[in-house]
Design a protein around this motif. Sequence first.
Motif, PDB file in Angstrom:
ATOM      1  N   ARG A 117       0.824  -1.199   0.000  1.00 24.73           N
ATOM      2  CA  ARG A 117       0.000   0.000   0.000  1.00 24.73           C
ATOM      3  C   ARG A 117       0.859   1.249   0.000  1.00 24.73           C
ATOM      4  O   ARG A 117       0.500   2.270  -0.590  1.00 24.73           O
ATOM      5  CB  ARG A 117      -0.930   0.011   1.225  1.00 24.73           C
ATOM      6  CG  ARG A 117      -2.033  -1.015   1.181  1.00 24.73           C
ATOM      7  CD  ARG A 117      -3.020  -0.718   0.051  1.00 24.73           C
ATOM      8  NE  ARG A 117      -3.547   0.627   0.116  1.00 24.73           N
ATOM      9  CZ  ARG A 117      -4.571   0.990   0.893  1.00 24.73           C
ATOM     10  NH1 ARG A 117      -5.176   0.093   1.656  1.00 24.73           N
ATOM     11  NH2 ARG A 117      -5.009   2.229   0.882  1.00 24.73           N
ATOM     12  N   GLU A 131       1.740   1.732  -3.517  1.00 23.67           N
ATOM     13  CA  GLU A 131       0.596   2.134  -4.331  1.00 23.67           C
ATOM     14  C   GLU A 131       0.215   3.595  -4.104  1.00 23.67           C
ATOM     15  O   GLU A 131      -0.246   4.274  -5.028  1.00 23.67           O
ATOM     16  CB  GLU A 131      -0.618   1.249  -4.001  1.00 23.67           C
ATOM     17  CG  GLU A 131      -0.451  -0.200  -4.436  1.00 23.67           C
ATOM     18  CD  GLU A 131      -1.579  -1.075  -3.927  1.00 23.67           C
ATOM     19  OE1 GLU A 131      -2.485  -0.514  -3.262  1.00 23.67           O
ATOM     20  OE2 GLU A 131      -1.574  -2.285  -4.168  1.00 23.67           O
ATOM     21  N   SER A 132       0.390   4.071  -2.870  1.00 29.80           N
ATOM     22  CA  SER A 132      -0.063   5.423  -2.549  1.00 29.80           C
ATOM     23  C   SER A 132       0.898   6.502  -3.009  1.00 29.80           C
ATOM     24  O   SER A 132       0.608   7.689  -2.870  1.00 29.80           O
ATOM     25  CB  SER A 132      -0.263   5.552  -1.023  1.00 29.80           C
ATOM     26  OG  SER A 132       0.977   5.361  -0.350  1.00 29.80           O
ATOM     27  N   GLY A 133       2.036   6.089  -3.532  1.00 30.89           N
ATOM     28  CA  GLY A 133       2.969   7.087  -4.023  1.00 30.89           C
ATOM     29  C   GLY A 133       3.698   7.785  -2.898  1.00 30.89           C
ATOM     30  O   GLY A 133       4.043   7.174  -1.889  1.00 30.89           O
ATOM     31  N   SER A 134       3.897   9.073  -3.037  1.00 30.79           N
ATOM     32  CA  SER A 134       4.630   9.818  -2.015  1.00 30.79           C
ATOM     33  C   SER A 134       4.014  11.203  -1.864  1.00 30.79           C
ATOM     34  O   SER A 134       3.147  11.607  -2.636  1.00 30.79           O
ATOM     35  CB  SER A 134       6.109   9.951  -2.420  1.00 30.79           C
ATOM     36  OG  SER A 134       6.214  10.622  -3.670  1.00 30.79           O
ATOM     37  N   PRO A 145       1.853  14.407  -0.566  1.00 35.61           N
ATOM     38  CA  PRO A 145       0.486  14.656  -0.094  1.00 35.61           C
ATOM     39  C   PRO A 145      -0.475  13.501  -0.356  1.00 35.61           C
ATOM     40  O   PRO A 145      -1.345  13.216   0.464  1.00 35.61           O
ATOM     41  CB  PRO A 145       0.063  15.908  -0.877  1.00 35.61           C
ATOM     42  CG  PRO A 145       1.343  16.572  -1.263  1.00 35.61           C
ATOM     43  CD  PRO A 145       2.320  15.457  -1.487  1.00 35.61           C
ATOM     44  N   GLU A 146      -0.335  12.813  -1.502  1.00 30.36           N
ATOM     45  CA  GLU A 146      -1.246  11.714  -1.822  1.00 30.36           C
ATOM     46  C   GLU A 146      -1.090  10.575  -0.819  1.00 30.36           C
ATOM     47  O   GLU A 146      -2.081   9.974  -0.375  1.00 30.36           O
ATOM     48  CB  GLU A 146      -0.981  11.204  -3.240  1.00 30.36           C
ATOM     49  CG  GLU A 146      -1.367  12.203  -4.318  1.00 30.36           C
ATOM     50  CD  GLU A 146      -1.142  11.623  -5.706  1.00 30.36           C
ATOM     51  OE1 GLU A 146      -0.652  10.477  -5.782  1.00 30.36           O
ATOM     52  OE2 GLU A 146      -1.452  12.308  -6.692  1.00 30.36           O
ATOM     53  N   ARG A 147       0.149  10.281  -0.467  1.00 34.49           N
ATOM     54  CA  ARG A 147       0.416   9.206   0.502  1.00 34.49           C
ATOM     55  C   ARG A 147      -0.159   9.569   1.857  1.00 34.49           C
ATOM     56  O   ARG A 147      -0.781   8.736   2.532  1.00 34.49           O
ATOM     57  CB  ARG A 147       1.925   8.989   0.586  1.00 34.49           C
ATOM     58  CG  ARG A 147       2.367   7.889   1.535  1.00 34.49           C
ATOM     59  CD  ARG A 147       3.851   7.591   1.282  1.00 34.49           C
ATOM     60  NE  ARG A 147       4.350   6.568   2.180  1.00 34.49           N
ATOM     61  CZ  ARG A 147       4.967   6.816   3.324  1.00 34.49           C
ATOM     62  NH1 ARG A 147       5.133   8.072   3.716  1.00 34.49           N
ATOM     63  NH2 ARG A 147       5.418   5.839   4.084  1.00 34.49           N
ATOM     64  N   GLN A 185      -2.631  11.652   2.486  1.00 32.31           N
ATOM     65  CA  GLN A 185      -4.092  11.658   2.414  1.00 32.31           C
ATOM     66  C   GLN A 185      -4.655  10.249   2.477  1.00 32.31           C
ATOM     67  O   GLN A 185      -5.686   9.996   3.103  1.00 32.31           O
ATOM     68  CB  GLN A 185      -4.543  12.353   1.121  1.00 32.31           C
ATOM     69  CG  GLN A 185      -6.053  12.488   1.003  1.00 32.31           C
ATOM     70  CD  GLN A 185      -6.658  13.267   2.158  1.00 32.31           C
ATOM     71  OE1 GLN A 185      -6.081  14.257   2.608  1.00 32.31           O
ATOM     72  NE2 GLN A 185      -7.813  12.824   2.641  1.00 32.31           N
ATOM     73  N   ALA A 186      -3.981   9.300   1.834  1.00 33.29           N
ATOM     74  CA  ALA A 186      -4.431   7.911   1.860  1.00 33.29           C
ATOM     75  C   ALA A 186      -4.378   7.353   3.273  1.00 33.29           C
ATOM     76  O   ALA A 186      -5.289   6.637   3.717  1.00 33.29           O
ATOM     77  CB  ALA A 186      -3.572   7.070   0.918  1.00 33.29           C
ATOM     78  N   LYS A 187      -3.335   7.682   4.014  1.00 30.92           N
ATOM     79  CA  LYS A 187      -3.205   7.197   5.387  1.00 30.92           C
ATOM     80  C   LYS A 187      -4.257   7.849   6.281  1.00 30.92           C
ATOM     81  O   LYS A 187      -4.834   7.202   7.160  1.00 30.92           O
ATOM     82  CB  LYS A 187      -1.798   7.479   5.924  1.00 30.92           C
ATOM     83  CG  LYS A 187      -0.734   6.595   5.285  1.00 30.92           C
ATOM     84  CD  LYS A 187       0.610   6.760   5.965  1.00 30.92           C
ATOM     85  CE  LYS A 187       1.620   5.754   5.420  1.00 30.92           C
ATOM     86  NZ  LYS A 187       2.922   5.853   6.096  1.00 30.92           N
ATOM     87  N   SER A 203      -7.159   8.829   5.335  1.00 34.11           N
ATOM     88  CA  SER A 203      -8.435   8.233   4.970  1.00 34.11           C
ATOM     89  C   SER A 203      -8.624   6.897   5.690  1.00 34.11           C
ATOM     90  O   SER A 203      -9.705   6.597   6.210  1.00 34.11           O
ATOM     91  CB  SER A 203      -8.513   8.027   3.456  1.00 34.11           C
ATOM     92  OG  SER A 203      -9.718   7.398   3.096  1.00 34.11           O
TER      93      SER A 203
END
Length: 247
Positions: free
Chosen positions: A197, A200-203, A205-207, A209-211, A213
């Motif tokens: 994961r 998959e979540s990249g790095s 702000p996107e990473r 934000q996924a955490k 969530s």
Amino acid sequence: MTTPGTEEPTLTVDELAARAGVTVRTVRFYSTRGLLPPPVIGPRRVGHYGSEHLSRLALIEQLQRHGMTLSAIERYLSQLPPDLSEDDLAIHRALVASWGPDAPEEATREQLDRRAGRELTEEDIDRLAALDALERTDDPDRFRIDPKVLHLGLRLLEAPIELESIRTAHAVVLEHTRSAARELSRLFRDEVWGPERDHESGSGPERMQAKKSLSAHMQPLVVEALVIAFQRSMKQELRAWYGQDAD
């Protein structure tokens, strides 16, 4: 006033409003909307309220803190079983409180006295402080309070428990809940989230934000699971305790 150790509804509407920290007009408005059960009518047609009404008012207050409208609160309360006990209502309030961030407030000694339904002693203040329900300030008549804990703390004031026992119990709860939180965080981090994961979540702000969530979805579920498990464990312990007395 409410007689210690009894569940009889003995609060007048003025006393109920003072204990709940609301106005009499608010109590009557909630009653007309069906948010509160009707009082017990006593002599001279005076309505009397009890601990269930206090618990429901505390739950309504907590729901309002999360921005719920009265219509939404009505729907929420209408879905609860009609025979919920005061303890069951307290559990609902604790679950609702877990959704939002801590929001300390300030209260005067007079306001605390009204919420308690009597003049608080220094020992009472010490007991509330031991539970982290309040914190003293430089002004002896003003306190920082935790609204989430204050209702519980005021209920415990009438319990026949020594201050040192309250401190010990509080330390036990903190120790084991923090331990559970650490283990569950590790589980989600290492097994639920995991390296895949993370990839998959990249790095950036996107990473992040996924955490966030995942945390937002899991926190209320974990809190509810912990409350249910603890409640069942306590019932088992109390049954064993009562059984010893019966033997």
